[in-house]
Design a protein around this motif. Structure first.
Motif, PDB file in Angstrom:
ATOM      1  N   VAL A   5       0.823  -1.199   0.000  1.00  0.00           N
ATOM      2  CA  VAL A   5       0.000   0.000   0.000  1.00  0.00           C
ATOM      3  C   VAL A   5       0.865   1.260   0.000  1.00  0.00           C
ATOM      4  O   VAL A   5       0.594   2.221  -0.736  1.00  0.00           O
ATOM      5  CB  VAL A   5      -0.963   0.007   1.212  1.00  0.00           C
ATOM      6  N   SER A   6       1.905   1.278   0.815  1.00  0.00           N
ATOM      7  CA  SER A   6       2.783   2.443   0.827  1.00  0.00           C
ATOM      8  C   SER A   6       3.452   2.626  -0.524  1.00  0.00           C
ATOM      9  O   SER A   6       3.663   3.763  -0.983  1.00  0.00           O
ATOM     10  CB  SER A   6       3.833   2.319   1.936  1.00  0.00           C
ATOM     11  N   GLY A   7       3.761   1.523  -1.216  1.00  0.00           N
ATOM     12  CA  GLY A   7       4.325   1.631  -2.557  1.00  0.00           C
ATOM     13  C   GLY A   7       3.349   2.226  -3.542  1.00  0.00           C
ATOM     14  O   GLY A   7       3.709   3.084  -4.359  1.00  0.00           O
ATOM     15  N   ASP A  64       7.595   4.773 -12.879  1.00  0.00           N
ATOM     16  CA  ASP A  64       7.691   4.879 -11.428  1.00  0.00           C
ATOM     17  C   ASP A  64       6.566   4.110 -10.744  1.00  0.00           C
ATOM     18  O   ASP A  64       6.768   3.547  -9.670  1.00  0.00           O
ATOM     19  CB  ASP A  64       7.660   6.340 -11.007  1.00  0.00           C
ATOM     20  N   VAL A  65       5.382   4.114 -11.352  1.00  0.00           N
ATOM     21  CA  VAL A  65       4.258   3.371 -10.764  1.00  0.00           C
ATOM     22  C   VAL A  65       4.635   1.903 -10.603  1.00  0.00           C
ATOM     23  O   VAL A  65       4.493   1.310  -9.528  1.00  0.00           O
ATOM     24  CB  VAL A  65       2.995   3.519 -11.636  1.00  0.00           C
ATOM     25  N   ALA A  66       5.147   1.306 -11.683  1.00  0.00           N
ATOM     26  CA  ALA A  66       5.524  -0.109 -11.614  1.00  0.00           C
ATOM     27  C   ALA A  66       6.665  -0.327 -10.638  1.00  0.00           C
ATOM     28  O   ALA A  66       6.642  -1.268  -9.830  1.00  0.00           O
ATOM     29  CB  ALA A  66       5.920  -0.600 -13.010  1.00  0.00           C
ATOM     30  N   GLY A  67       7.674   0.561 -10.681  1.00  0.00           N
ATOM     31  CA  GLY A  67       8.833   0.392  -9.816  1.00  0.00           C
ATOM     32  C   GLY A  67       8.510   0.520  -8.345  1.00  0.00           C
ATOM     33  O   GLY A  67       8.998  -0.262  -7.516  1.00  0.00           O
ATOM     34  N   THR A  68       7.676   1.500  -7.996  1.00  0.00           N
ATOM     35  CA  THR A  68       7.378   1.734  -6.587  1.00  0.00           C
ATOM     36  C   THR A  68       6.439   0.670  -6.025  1.00  0.00           C
ATOM     37  O   THR A  68       6.603   0.235  -4.878  1.00  0.00           O
ATOM     38  CB  THR A  68       6.778   3.136  -6.394  1.00  0.00           C
ATOM     39  N   ILE A  69       5.461   0.264  -6.809  1.00  0.00           N
ATOM     40  CA  ILE A  69       4.579  -0.814  -6.356  1.00  0.00           C
ATOM     41  C   ILE A  69       5.377  -2.105  -6.190  1.00  0.00           C
ATOM     42  O   ILE A  69       5.211  -2.838  -5.203  1.00  0.00           O
ATOM     43  CB  ILE A  69       3.404  -1.001  -7.332  1.00  0.00           C
ATOM     44  N   TYR A  88      19.855   2.832  -4.324  1.00  0.00           N
ATOM     45  CA  TYR A  88      20.727   4.000  -4.394  1.00  0.00           C
ATOM     46  C   TYR A  88      21.922   3.768  -5.321  1.00  0.00           C
ATOM     47  O   TYR A  88      22.328   4.668  -6.074  1.00  0.00           O
ATOM     48  CB  TYR A  88      21.217   4.384  -2.997  1.00  0.00           C
ATOM     49  N   ALA A  89      22.502   2.590  -5.267  1.00  0.00           N
ATOM     50  CA  ALA A  89      23.659   2.298  -6.121  1.00  0.00           C
ATOM     51  C   ALA A  89      23.285   2.365  -7.597  1.00  0.00           C
ATOM     52  O   ALA A  89      24.006   2.974  -8.413  1.00  0.00           O
ATOM     53  CB  ALA A  89      24.228   0.920  -5.775  1.00  0.00           C
ATOM     54  N   LEU A  90      22.161   1.771  -7.961  1.00  0.00           N
ATOM     55  CA  LEU A  90      21.733   1.794  -9.363  1.00  0.00           C
ATOM     56  C   LEU A  90      21.403   3.216  -9.815  1.00  0.00           C
ATOM     57  O   LEU A  90      21.717   3.608 -10.952  1.00  0.00           O
ATOM     58  CB  LEU A  90      20.518   0.887  -9.539  1.00  0.00           C
ATOM     59  N   ARG A  91      20.792   4.003  -8.948  1.00  0.00           N
ATOM     60  CA  ARG A  91      20.472   5.389  -9.304  1.00  0.00           C
ATOM     61  C   ARG A  91      21.741   6.185  -9.561  1.00  0.00           C
ATOM     62  O   ARG A  91      21.821   6.976 -10.509  1.00  0.00           O
ATOM     63  CB  ARG A  91      19.651   6.059  -8.201  1.00  0.00           C
ATOM     64  N   GLY A  92      22.748   6.001  -8.700  1.00  0.00           N
ATOM     65  CA  GLY A  92      24.002   6.728  -8.870  1.00  0.00           C
ATOM     66  C   GLY A  92      24.671   6.417 -10.196  1.00  0.00           C
ATOM     67  O   GLY A  92      25.169   7.317 -10.881  1.00  0.00           O
ATOM     68  N   LEU A 115      11.927   3.388 -12.911  1.00  0.00           N
ATOM     69  CA  LEU A 115      11.691   2.248 -12.020  1.00  0.00           C
ATOM     70  C   LEU A 115      12.283   2.482 -10.640  1.00  0.00           C
ATOM     71  O   LEU A 115      11.809   1.933  -9.643  1.00  0.00           O
ATOM     72  CB  LEU A 115      12.287   0.980 -12.634  1.00  0.00           C
ATOM     73  N   ASP A 116      13.303   3.343 -10.555  1.00  0.00           N
ATOM     74  CA  ASP A 116      14.011   3.589  -9.292  1.00  0.00           C
ATOM     75  C   ASP A 116      13.656   4.930  -8.659  1.00  0.00           C
ATOM     76  O   ASP A 116      14.196   5.281  -7.618  1.00  0.00           O
ATOM     77  CB  ASP A 116      15.526   3.532  -9.564  1.00  0.00           C
ATOM     78  N   TRP A 117      12.747   5.695  -9.270  1.00  0.00           N
ATOM     79  CA  TRP A 117      12.510   7.097  -8.891  1.00  0.00           C
ATOM     80  C   TRP A 117      12.253   7.260  -7.400  1.00  0.00           C
ATOM     81  O   TRP A 117      12.972   7.966  -6.706  1.00  0.00           O
ATOM     82  CB  TRP A 117      11.340   7.653  -9.702  1.00  0.00           C
ATOM     83  N   VAL A 118      11.213   6.669  -6.864  1.00  0.00           N
ATOM     84  CA  VAL A 118      10.965   6.711  -5.421  1.00  0.00           C
ATOM     85  C   VAL A 118      10.747   5.310  -4.871  1.00  0.00           C
ATOM     86  O   VAL A 118      10.003   5.115  -3.908  1.00  0.00           O
ATOM     87  CB  VAL A 118       9.771   7.624  -5.052  1.00  0.00           C
ATOM     88  N   ALA A 119      11.416   4.332  -5.482  1.00  0.00           N
ATOM     89  CA  ALA A 119      11.359   2.973  -4.937  1.00  0.00           C
ATOM     90  C   ALA A 119      11.932   2.920  -3.535  1.00  0.00           C
ATOM     91  O   ALA A 119      11.690   1.959  -2.789  1.00  0.00           O
ATOM     92  CB  ALA A 119      12.127   2.025  -5.858  1.00  0.00           C
ATOM     93  N   THR A 120      12.684   3.948  -3.136  1.00  0.00           N
ATOM     94  CA  THR A 120      13.282   3.995  -1.802  1.00  0.00           C
ATOM     95  C   THR A 120      12.259   4.217  -0.691  1.00  0.00           C
ATOM     96  O   THR A 120      12.554   3.944   0.480  1.00  0.00           O
ATOM     97  CB  THR A 120      14.314   5.124  -1.737  1.00  0.00           C
ATOM     98  N   VAL A 121      11.069   4.720  -1.018  1.00  0.00           N
ATOM     99  CA  VAL A 121      10.131   5.098   0.044  1.00  0.00           C
ATOM    100  C   VAL A 121       9.584   3.904   0.821  1.00  0.00           C
ATOM    101  O   VAL A 121       9.605   3.911   2.058  1.00  0.00           O
ATOM    102  CB  VAL A 121       8.985   5.970  -0.519  1.00  0.00           C
ATOM    103  N   PRO A 122       9.046   2.840   0.181  1.00  0.00           N
ATOM    104  CA  PRO A 122       8.515   1.730   0.983  1.00  0.00           C
ATOM    105  C   PRO A 122       9.510   1.127   1.963  1.00  0.00           C
ATOM    106  O   PRO A 122       9.170   0.933   3.147  1.00  0.00           O
ATOM    107  CB  PRO A 122       8.044   0.729  -0.084  1.00  0.00           C
ATOM    108  N   PRO A 123      10.770   0.819   1.561  1.00  0.00           N
ATOM    109  CA  PRO A 123      11.685   0.278   2.570  1.00  0.00           C
ATOM    110  C   PRO A 123      12.079   1.297   3.633  1.00  0.00           C
ATOM    111  O   PRO A 123      12.299   0.924   4.791  1.00  0.00           O
ATOM    112  CB  PRO A 123      12.906  -0.170   1.753  1.00  0.00           C
ATOM    113  N   THR A 124      12.160   2.585   3.276  1.00  0.00           N
ATOM    114  CA  THR A 124      12.453   3.605   4.290  1.00  0.00           C
ATOM    115  C   THR A 124      11.327   3.694   5.301  1.00  0.00           C
ATOM    116  O   THR A 124      11.556   3.764   6.517  1.00  0.00           O
ATOM    117  CB  THR A 124      12.685   4.976   3.623  1.00  0.00           C
ATOM    118  N   LEU A 125      10.100   3.698   4.821  1.00  0.00           N
ATOM    119  CA  LEU A 125       8.945   3.725   5.717  1.00  0.00           C
ATOM    120  C   LEU A 125       8.891   2.478   6.584  1.00  0.00           C
ATOM    121  O   LEU A 125       8.576   2.541   7.782  1.00  0.00           O
ATOM    122  CB  LEU A 125       7.659   3.874   4.898  1.00  0.00           C
TER     123      LEU A 125
END
Length: 439
Positions: free
Chosen positions: A156-158, A297-302, A321-325, A352-362
């Motif tokens: 859901v957060s994704g 981003d929709v697919a990546g974050t979900i 983060y590594a892939l984004r860099g 795909l990596d845009w805000v994929a960081t949010v679910p694991p951070t949350l």
């Protein structure tokens, strides 16, 4: 997503659970859907700043650094308001806070059409839209997820995170067309009307807590009474910050998320269009590429939310983060007058990596800080926006100074590598009582 709703063993005096009844779809999913539509609709106002840099420079003669400073104020307030908004939602309810926030956004965006000085841009787009958007930040999604779900929280957060990020980007083709065809003022009015259009949906369809309709949270085996309003929202927000700041994971989460904001909202969302335009790419084409980022981003974050329910959040963050860099380091080589296949590959990969960081951070905030996780995440989000604000400003300054954005892309790639290391060293919370922040 089916769940059987049973009568509560005990219900609060203000309401009782409904009789046993089998629902094909739990009400929590409808609330999540309304939240998704609300965030997407409200995100129109987040799409415009990157499109305003060149038009405002041409009309008023303001430097890119000046316009970037206004965007920085907006991004900083977006982040700093978020933890207070989470506490205000506990005090006054989700519907009231979000409805007022959307109205403030509409007022700020609409007032920009009369501005003639840079300080007015700071006031309207920086202050008003920043405050309103902060109340519509990811802390809103975190609050809805925490209240309505005990299972599938990562998924859901994704989904709700994808709504926030993608909504900012999918409006870009429309707004860029308006800016190119009718100038920037009609685009600002469009943003104001989009924010106002969401208010009735929030007020009529959103509910603050499952207990309001006599239901258990999705996945819960027990009825959860609606908590009493929590007074002293500002004091509670600062108290939670004080407690969380005494723990190492908070600073690692905040630091890595600051780099996340710097490399997305601050850099790509704000400066990709003018950077592509520097290479003679049409503004509408560059805006369309950002919109494609929003689609993927929709697919990546979900997918990230699904992964978060199943895999170690720290390792997921390090990989993201590594892939984004790596992708940012190669971007200066890909910018060209026309869209070509390697640029399309970058857009898909980065999307795909845009805000994929949010679910694991949350998820890590929830693991470390329990019931106060929404407020702690609000403070972590504040660091995200401060990082974004700094790079939004410095990116404009770098362009004015060096005549190119290249140095900013390379620096952001190096920062993402640092964020990957920070994620890996976050320690698991030992079994036992939660830290003082959740007390």
């Amino acid at each position: 997503m089916t769940q059987t709703t049973e009568p509560a063993a005990a219900a609060p005096a203000s309401g009782t659970a409904r009789p046993a009844r089998r629902h094909r779809v739990h009400r929590a999913w409808f609330v999540a859907a309304v939240t998704f539509v609300t965030i997407v609709g409200a995100a129109a106002f987040r799409s415009l700043p990157g499109l305003l840099i060149d038009p405002l420079h041409e009309e008023f003669g303001w430097s890119r650094g000046t316009v970037g400073a206004a965007v920085s104020v907006n991004l900083a307030l977006y982040g700093l308001t978020a933890p207070f908004a989470a506490a205000l939602m506990d005090r006054f309810g989700i519907r009231r806070v979000v409805a007022v926030a959307l109205t403030v956004i509409a007022a700020g965006a609409g007032a920009t059409v009369w501005m003639t000085a840079a300080w007015q841009l700071m006031l309207c787009w920086g202050l008003l839209v920043g405050l309103g958007s902060g109340s519509m930040a990811l802390a809103f999604a975190a609050t809805v997820t925490n209240r309505w779900f005990t299972e599938r929280r990562g998924l859901v957060s994704g989904i709700l995170t994808a709504a926030s990020a993608s909504g900012q980007l999918v409006f870009l083709p429309l707004l860029s067309w308006i800016v190119e065809t009718h100038h920037w003022r009609p685009a600002a009015v469009t943003v104001a009307l989009a924010a106002l259009a969401v208010v009735p949906f929030v007020w009529l369809l959103l509910r603050d807590h499952p207990a309001d309709v006599g239901l258990k949270p999705y996945g819960s085996q027990e009825f959860v009474p609606r908590p009493a309003p929590v007074p002293g929202a500002a004091r509670r927000t600062l108290t939670v910050l004080s407690s969380a700041a005494r723990t190492g994971p908070f600073w690692l989460l905040a630091g890595s998320f600051a780099i996340c904001g710097a490399s997305t909202n601050g850099l790509v969302q704000t400066h990709f269009v003018p950077a592509a335009h520097d290479h003679h790419m049409p503004v509408t084409d560059a805006a369309a590429l950002l919109a494609v980022i929003g689609v993927f981003d929709v697919a990546g974050t979900i997918a990230s939310g699904w992964f978060t329910d199943r895999f170690e959040s720290r390792r997921l963050l390090a990989v993201y983060y590594a892939l984004r860099g790596v992708s940012l380091v190669f971007l200066p080589l890909l910018l060209a007058p026309a869209v070509h296949l390697p640029m399309v590959f970058f857009i898909v990969f980065y999307g795909l990596d845009w805000v994929a960081t949010v679910p694991p951070t949350l998820a890590l905030c929830r693991e470390q800080y329990g019931e106060d996780s929404a407020i702690v995440f609000g403070w972590v989000l504040a660091s995200h926006q401060l990082g974004a604000a700094l790079v939004a400003y410095l990116g404009g300054v770098a362009r004015d100074t060096f005549g190119s954005y290249d140095v900013v892309w390379y620096a952001s790639g190096a920062l993402c590598a640092a964020a990957a290391l920070m994620a890996l060293v976050i320690r698991r919370r030992p079994a036992g009582p939660l830290p003082a922040a959740a007390a």
